[in-house]
Design an enzyme around this catalytic site. Structure first.
Site, mmCIF file in Angstrom:
data_model
loop_
_atom_site.group_PDB
_atom_site.id
_atom_site.type_symbol
_atom_site.label_atom_id
_atom_site.label_comp_id
_atom_site.label_asym_id
_atom_site.label_seq_id
_atom_site.Cartn_x
_atom_site.Cartn_y
_atom_site.Cartn_z
ATOM 1 N N GLU A 1 0.841 -1.198 0.000
ATOM 2 C CA GLU A 1 0.000 0.000 0.000
ATOM 3 C C GLU A 1 0.882 1.256 0.000
ATOM 4 O O GLU A 1 1.994 1.246 0.522
ATOM 5 C CB GLU A 1 -0.908 0.008 1.234
ATOM 6 N N ASP B 1 5.432 0.810 -28.219
ATOM 7 C CA ASP B 1 5.342 -0.091 -27.073
ATOM 8 C C ASP B 1 6.333 -1.234 -27.245
ATOM 9 O O ASP B 1 7.483 -1.124 -26.854
ATOM 10 C CB ASP B 1 3.894 -0.595 -26.927
ATOM 11 N N LYS C 1 -2.576 -1.759 -42.480
ATOM 12 C CA LYS C 1 -2.254 -3.048 -41.861
ATOM 13 C C LYS C 1 -3.527 -3.737 -41.418
ATOM 14 O O LYS C 1 -4.533 -3.090 -41.126
ATOM 15 C CB LYS C 1 -1.312 -2.849 -40.673
#
Length: 322
Positions: free
Chosen positions: A47, A233, A201
């Protein structure tokens, strides 16, 4: 006289999460201020706890956090920072997300899917954010997901001017890697006064991050192709697009993208490809293991600082791009 006048002038305060403190430091330096000292703790069960070490009452708060991996942790940390500000009586809270996590999940492609980008903006609103600032959102409509003002900044001037200074513009063809990026590529073509080409594509609907076939629409033979995208990415799309360009006779391929996510095999893929340079901004931190020789990183700190300054002084953010 009824009422009472406060002596205080409004005060700009910049807060930074832990994912990209270097960018926050750069922005602070541009603004001539310091990042507000903040104590962060991550407890044994993972946390997160945040406490600001000076008063934030009545301030105009800008909370900068890049949603880099681990993405969920980065987002949660920023939400907790916003909550702390709201409960400490900050007057206005602007979340600055140079790269907004989950922005790619902005619509349902098929049934029973989430629209997580909308969930993100709802969470920030609920936490107490009055305003959002982001750089090159994956799609423009995300601006409408947040119920409040959104400052959508573009890295295009920074990237395009760098490319324009490096390459003879008469030789450039701007290329969109897919149909979704045509508007971005169009803006590039306008800025560089260059023609436009598009790579068509087709994806395999059942395999994530996999692309099947490519066709090139436009003149690329003997040209320096500038492949433009909002993010890189895994690098798969970009590398395959560059191969399609070389097959169609391109002389040279340069890649320009705002966000260098560079997951998994990206660095190796791009370094070993025939692409001559990959230009990104520092909207996300690039750790050493994800860096490679062909990578050039340009700073968006001046852009973010100017936008923050315009918002703080009630100026015009739009004027930065006209």
């Amino acid at each position: 006289m009824s009422g009472m006048k406060a002596t205080g002038q409004k005060q700009l305060m910049l807060f930074s999460g832990r994912t990209h403190p270097e960018l926050a430091q750069e922005v602070a330096k541009e603004l001539g201020i310091d990042v507000v000292p903040t104590r962060f703790d991550t407890f044994a069960n993972s946390e997160i706890f945040v406490r600001y070490l000076e008063s934030v009452r009545g301030c105009d708060a800008f909370v900068l956090q890049c949603h880099s991996a681990p993405v969920n942790e980065s987002i949660m940390e920023q939400l907790i920072m916003v909550d702390a500000l709201k409960r400490a009586s900050a007057k206005r809270i602007t979340v600055v997300t140079p790269f907004l996590g989950y922005a790619r999940q902005d619509k349902k492609h098929r049934g029973r899917e989430p629209i997580s980008a909308r969930l993100m903006t709802d969470l920030f609103r609920t936490a107490g954010a009055n305003r959002m600032m982001a750089v090159d959102l994956h799609t423009d409509q995300i601006q409408g997901f947040f119920d409040g003002p959104v400052d959508h900044l573009f890295a295009l001037p920074i990237l395009a001017d760098y490319v324009g200074d490096k390459v003879e513009t008469n030789d450039i063809t701007v290329v969109s890697p897919d149909a979704g990026r045509v508007r971005t590529a169009d803006r590039w073509a306008d800025r560089l006064g260059a023609p436009l080409a598009i790579i068509h594509k087709r994806r395999d609907p059942d395999v994530a991050n996999q692309v099947r076939v490519h066709e090139v629409v436009g003149q690329v033979e003997g040209r320096t192709c500038v492949l433009v995208d909002d993010m890189i990415d895994t690098g798969g799309t970009i590398v395959k697009a560059s191969e399609a360009l070389f097959e169609n006779g391109a002389e040279k391929v340069i890649v320009a993208a705002t966000h260098g996510v560079l997951s998994g095999p990206a660095a190796e893929r791009l370094q070993n490809s025939r692409i001559s340079e990959v230009i990104i901004t520092n909207s996300l931190p690039v750790p050493e293991e994800r860096s490679f020789d062909k990578l050039t990183q340009l700073s968006i700190a001046p852009l973010i600082a100017r936008a923050i300054s315009e918002v703080f002084t009630d100026g015009s953010v739009t004027s930065l791009f006209e």
